[in-house]
Design an enzyme around this catalytic site. Structure first.
Site, short mmCIF file in Angstrom:
data_model
loop_
_atom_site.label_atom_id
_atom_site.label_comp_id
_atom_site.label_asym_id
_atom_site.label_seq_id
_atom_site.Cartn_x
_atom_site.Cartn_y
_atom_site.Cartn_z
N MET A 169 0.82 -1.21 0.00
CA MET A 169 0.00 0.00 0.00
C MET A 169 0.85 1.27 0.00
SD MET A 169 -2.90 -1.26 2.73
CE MET A 169 -3.89 0.24 2.76
N LYS A 259 -10.33 13.59 -8.83
CA LYS A 259 -10.21 13.94 -7.42
C LYS A 259 -9.44 15.26 -7.28
CE LYS A 259 -9.88 9.17 -5.65
NZ LYS A 259 -10.99 9.17 -4.67
N ARG A 333 -16.51 -0.24 -6.85
CA ARG A 333 -17.68 -1.13 -6.86
C ARG A 333 -17.88 -1.78 -8.23
NH1 ARG A 333 -21.26 3.77 -4.85
NH2 ARG A 333 -19.20 4.20 -3.98
#
Length: 486
Positions: A169, A259, A333
């Site tokens: 990560m 973003k 999703r």
């Protein structure tokens, strides 16, 4: 170096009490340690440390760490085992202080729970410094004494699993691309004869009709990968497996729904779901857990380009359902929808997916706990009990029909990828969306967005990507392997 634990006195005025290892060391130095502690200030508080030098030739530096109350156990208000958490935090701070003194080898008092002590030491010392020329000195923590060596090793394995997720990560997105992620996990599992790793290319993804996943991947020059891991630890390879599914967006720009630039660098960790589930399987293999586990990780980048999804586009998932992409930054999703459909082909005992899915989850719970949405109380109980042991907590969230209506009432398609009231209950509408791709009776969705990073909330983790809740997933799998229920 040596790390020794000391308990707080039950009464404010009473003398502090050493662990058995601390008592033994104090006798070895003729009571000097106790004398020094009594004259160098007030009693040692929980999580605080004092360093002493020159007490014994074998241990030139000794860190004494405060463990809090001796009889601390499960705290029903906090939903964790307070004693274990105290040990993890205290050992971590002691090891770090000795690391700052550039002591290469540290022996650690088991403090009555060798597994928790090992976790505190190995988690507390971890730091991502792969790309720096100047690195902190490497410290090797070892168990002090011979009691609890098996539990110590188990703790080391649990912590190394979480550290693997932290490594993946934290690494920059140009170092952990979809293919490099898959290669790293493949290399970690290479030595296990009961593990098979399939690195599925874009052509395979297309044959599987994973249109939702591919719609996200097409915006990037990096090709997508579908990583599939089969760990056959069960007595019978045909036994129904536990299936882990993890969101693997190795960089999330938001796509056309871009973003804000501030903090976007943290989106290198948007593959935290894939990192934690893959690390949990690596750990399960190292522990030789007696159950079958399948890991599925759709890996890609979400980038803006001439090929990227546009707001209002409609894509088709593996199960035939159409999805209106109203926000290209609600891309996780879409990956998970196809991966969950694929997961149903394995006659799973349970399906558990993990994803850094929604900012709304961070707003709801912060970094205190992973939000869990599940259709199975049996599954919830196992996850909850596992989290009490690990201290990496979970909290159950609602899967009401109320939220389902907000994603199924859609003008152009079967589903919208965001709730029609936009920000309201965002974590819940995301879970309701995923539920539309689930028919299994034991399924849980873990939204790990809030626990993705650590500032200073978890004292035994340094600042940076947290790798949570890897240890809870491992402990959950271990408990499931002992559960006789099919």
């Amino acid at each position: 170096g040596l790390v020794l634990g000391i308990y707080s006195s039950e009464k404010d005025e009473g003398a502090a009490q050493f662990t058995s290892a601390g008592d033994a060391f104090d006798r070895l130095v003729s009571g000097k340690l106790r004398d020094l502690l009594s004259v160098c200030g007030p009693p040692l508080k929980k999580g605080k440390t004092r360093i002493f030098h020159g007490l014994h030739q074998d241990f030139p530096s000794v860190a004494v760490v405060g463990l809090g109350k001796k009889n601390a156990g499960i705290n029903d208000q906090e939903n964790w085992n307070e004693g274990k958490e105290n040990i993890r935090a205290a050992v971590a701070v002691g090891c770090r202080q000795l690391q700052d003194l550039e002591i290469p080898c540290v022996e650690v008092d088991p403090c009555g729970d060798a597994q928790a002590a090992a976790e505190g030491a190995v988690l507390g010392l971890h730091e991502y410094n792969e790309l720096k020329q100047k690195k902190k000195p490497v410290v090797t923590p070892q168990l002090h004494g011979s009691a609890g060596s098996e539990a110590w090793q188990k703790g080391v394995t649990y912590a190394e699993g979480q550290n693997l997720a932290r490594y993946l990560m934290e690494a920059p997105a140009n170092h952990i691309t979809p293919i490099k992620f898959a290669e790293h996990i493949e290399q970690k599992l290479r030595s296990f004869s009961n593990v098979k790793v399939h690195v599925r290319p874009e052509s395979w993804i297309a044959t599987q009709q994973m249109g939702a996943f591919l719609s996200v991947a097409k915006g990037s020059a990096e090709p997508p990968i579908f990583l599939e891991i089969h760990y056959s630890g069960g007595a019978n390879t045909n036994d129904s497996p536990l299936v882990f599914v993890g969101k693997g967006v190795t960089f999330d720009s938001g796509g056309i729904s871009l973003k804000p630039s501030s903090g976007m660098d943290a989106m290198r960790a948007d593959m935290g779901g894939a990192a934690t589930i893959c690390s949990a399987i690596v750990t399960a293999a190292a522990l030789n857990l007696p159950l079958n586990i399948i890991g599925l990780a759709p890996l890609c980048e979400n980038m803006p380009s001439g090929k990227a999804n546009k707001p209002g586009d409609v894509v088709r998932a593996k199960n035939g359902k159409t999805i209106q992409v109203d926000n290209t930054d609600a891309e996780g999703r879409l990956l998970l929808a196809d991966a969950l459909c694929y997961a149903h082909g394995f006659n799973a005992r349970a399906i558990v997916n993990a994803a850094t899915l929604t900012g709304a989850m961070d707003v709801a719970l912060g970094s205190a706990a992973t939000g869990v949405f599940t259709n199975s109380s049996w599954l919830w109980t196992h996850l909850y009990e596992a989290s009490i042991v690990t201290g990496d907590r979970v909290w159950r969230m609602p899967l009401f029909e109320h939220y389902t209506k907000q994603v199924t009432e859609c003008p152009l398609a079967d589903l919208s990828n965001i709730g029609k009231y936009s920000r309201a209950g965002g974590a819940c509408t995301a879970a309701a969306f995923l539920k539309e791709f689930v028919t299994a009776s034991h399924w849980a969705h873990l939204d790990i967005a809030g626990v993705m990073a650590n500032k200073d909330e978890v004292p035994y983790l340094r600042k940076g990507m947290a790798g949570r809740p890897t240890r809870t997933l491992v402990e959950f799998a271990a408990r499931l392997s002992q559960d006789s229920r099919g």
